[in-house]
Design a protein around this motif. Sequence first.
Motif, PDB file in Angstrom:
ATOM      1  N   ILE A  15      42.167  52.118  51.200  1.00  0.00           N
ATOM      2  CA  ILE A  15      40.682  52.219  50.438  1.00  0.00           C
ATOM      3  C   ILE A  15      41.649  53.189  49.058  1.00  0.00           C
ATOM      4  O   ILE A  15      42.890  53.566  49.702  1.00  0.00           O
ATOM      5  N   VAL A  16      41.582  52.104  48.135  1.00  0.00           N
ATOM      6  CA  VAL A  16      42.249  52.301  46.937  1.00  0.00           C
ATOM      7  C   VAL A  16      41.153  53.364  46.045  1.00  0.00           C
ATOM      8  O   VAL A  16      40.604  52.078  45.879  1.00  0.00           O
ATOM      9  N   HIS A  17      41.641  53.721  45.338  1.00  0.00           N
ATOM     10  CA  HIS A  17      41.232  54.772  44.312  1.00  0.00           C
ATOM     11  C   HIS A  17      40.948  54.041  42.534  1.00  0.00           C
ATOM     12  O   HIS A  17      42.207  54.055  42.238  1.00  0.00           O
ATOM     13  N   VAL A  18      40.133  53.065  42.399  1.00  0.00           N
ATOM     14  CA  VAL A  18      40.702  52.214  40.937  1.00  0.00           C
ATOM     15  C   VAL A  18      40.029  53.415  40.157  1.00  0.00           C
ATOM     16  O   VAL A  18      38.716  53.254  40.110  1.00  0.00           O
ATOM     17  N   ILE A  27      34.633  54.034  17.708  1.00  0.00           N
ATOM     18  CA  ILE A  27      33.976  52.646  16.199  1.00  0.00           C
ATOM     19  C   ILE A  27      34.986  52.107  16.637  1.00  0.00           C
ATOM     20  O   ILE A  27      34.031  50.386  17.208  1.00  0.00           O
ATOM     21  N   HIS A  28      35.903  51.890  18.049  1.00  0.00           N
ATOM     22  CA  HIS A  28      36.743  50.820  18.198  1.00  0.00           C
ATOM     23  C   HIS A  28      37.425  50.208  19.075  1.00  0.00           C
ATOM     24  O   HIS A  28      37.615  52.093  20.444  1.00  0.00           O
ATOM     25  N   GLN A  29      37.138  50.113  20.273  1.00  0.00           N
ATOM     26  CA  GLN A  29      36.860  49.573  21.586  1.00  0.00           C
ATOM     27  C   GLN A  29      38.354  48.801  21.602  1.00  0.00           C
ATOM     28  O   GLN A  29      38.618  47.743  21.141  1.00  0.00           O
ATOM     29  N   GLN A  30      39.249  49.611  22.945  1.00  0.00           N
ATOM     30  CA  GLN A  30      39.901  48.406  23.114  1.00  0.00           C
ATOM     31  C   GLN A  30      39.946  48.976  24.712  1.00  0.00           C
ATOM     32  O   GLN A  30      39.657  49.589  25.419  1.00  0.00           O
ATOM     33  N   GLN A  31      40.388  47.685  25.342  1.00  0.00           N
ATOM     34  CA  GLN A  31      40.128  47.302  26.683  1.00  0.00           C
ATOM     35  C   GLN A  31      41.554  47.743  27.481  1.00  0.00           C
ATOM     36  O   GLN A  31      42.723  46.894  27.106  1.00  0.00           O
ATOM     37  N   VAL A  32      41.356  48.200  28.727  1.00  0.00           N
ATOM     38  CA  VAL A  32      42.503  48.701  28.812  1.00  0.00           C
ATOM     39  C   VAL A  32      42.897  48.047  30.355  1.00  0.00           C
ATOM     40  O   VAL A  32      41.923  47.455  31.058  1.00  0.00           O
ATOM     41  N   GLU A  33      43.925  47.441  30.782  1.00  0.00           N
ATOM     42  CA  GLU A  33      44.233  46.415  31.341  1.00  0.00           C
ATOM     43  C   GLU A  33      45.298  47.418  32.696  1.00  0.00           C
ATOM     44  O   GLU A  33      46.430  47.744  32.222  1.00  0.00           O
ATOM     45  N   ILE A  35      47.607  47.437  36.348  1.00  0.00           N
ATOM     46  CA  ILE A  35      47.924  46.388  37.459  1.00  0.00           C
ATOM     47  C   ILE A  35      47.937  47.117  38.620  1.00  0.00           C
ATOM     48  O   ILE A  35      48.682  47.846  38.557  1.00  0.00           O
ATOM     49  N   VAL A  36      47.347  47.138  39.756  1.00  0.00           N
ATOM     50  CA  VAL A  36      47.365  47.575  41.115  1.00  0.00           C
ATOM     51  C   VAL A  36      47.875  46.596  41.731  1.00  0.00           C
ATOM     52  O   VAL A  36      47.226  45.657  42.269  1.00  0.00           O
ATOM     53  N   GLU A  37      48.438  47.036  42.908  1.00  0.00           N
ATOM     54  CA  GLU A  37      49.057  46.706  43.726  1.00  0.00           C
ATOM     55  C   GLU A  37      47.695  46.935  44.938  1.00  0.00           C
ATOM     56  O   GLU A  37      48.105  47.531  45.180  1.00  0.00           O
ATOM     57  N   VAL A  38      47.413  46.115  46.072  1.00  0.00           N
ATOM     58  CA  VAL A  38      46.739  46.227  46.815  1.00  0.00           C
ATOM     59  C   VAL A  38      46.825  44.774  48.224  1.00  0.00           C
ATOM     60  O   VAL A  38      47.261  44.300  47.585  1.00  0.00           O
ATOM     61  N   PRO A  39      47.727  45.605  49.269  1.00  0.00           N
ATOM     62  CA  PRO A  39      48.163  44.752  50.703  1.00  0.00           C
ATOM     63  C   PRO A  39      46.632  44.113  50.811  1.00  0.00           C
ATOM     64  O   PRO A  39      45.580  44.394  50.942  1.00  0.00           O
ATOM     65  N   VAL A  40      47.034  42.598  50.442  1.00  0.00           N
ATOM     66  CA  VAL A  40      46.311  41.943  51.283  1.00  0.00           C
ATOM     67  C   VAL A  40      46.836  41.424  52.710  1.00  0.00           C
ATOM     68  O   VAL A  40      48.403  41.656  52.915  1.00  0.00           O
TER      69      VAL A  40
END
Length: 124
Positions: A15-18, A27-33, A35-40
Amino acid sequence: EQVVEVPVPMTQEEIVHVPKIIPQERIHQQQVEQIVEVPVPMTQEEIVHVPTIVQQQRDHHIHVEEIVDVVVEQRVEEIVHVPVIQSQERIVQNPIEVEVEVPRPQLIEKTIEVPKIQIEEKII
């Protein structure tokens, strides 16, 4: 019977908490990216030699009891009275007829003159 342990691929969950993006009024919106490593789960191959089970016919041995008369030479001791043989000498007369020529006596007649003796008695 042989037990062989064969590894089985396992799925692992975590379980990974994102963090949730909560929009704020700006007024200004900025998208935050982020990167999360999820074991596959990965499939890993491994060559495993699994012995094969071969059915074989088994020979069944059945014990059979067999009674056989076997002639066994036996020595038996026994006291036996044996008579003692005694030898005896015997004279046995067996009459035998034998023809023998026996001369027959012959009668021969002879005349002999014998003087006559007279006895005289004298009285003296």
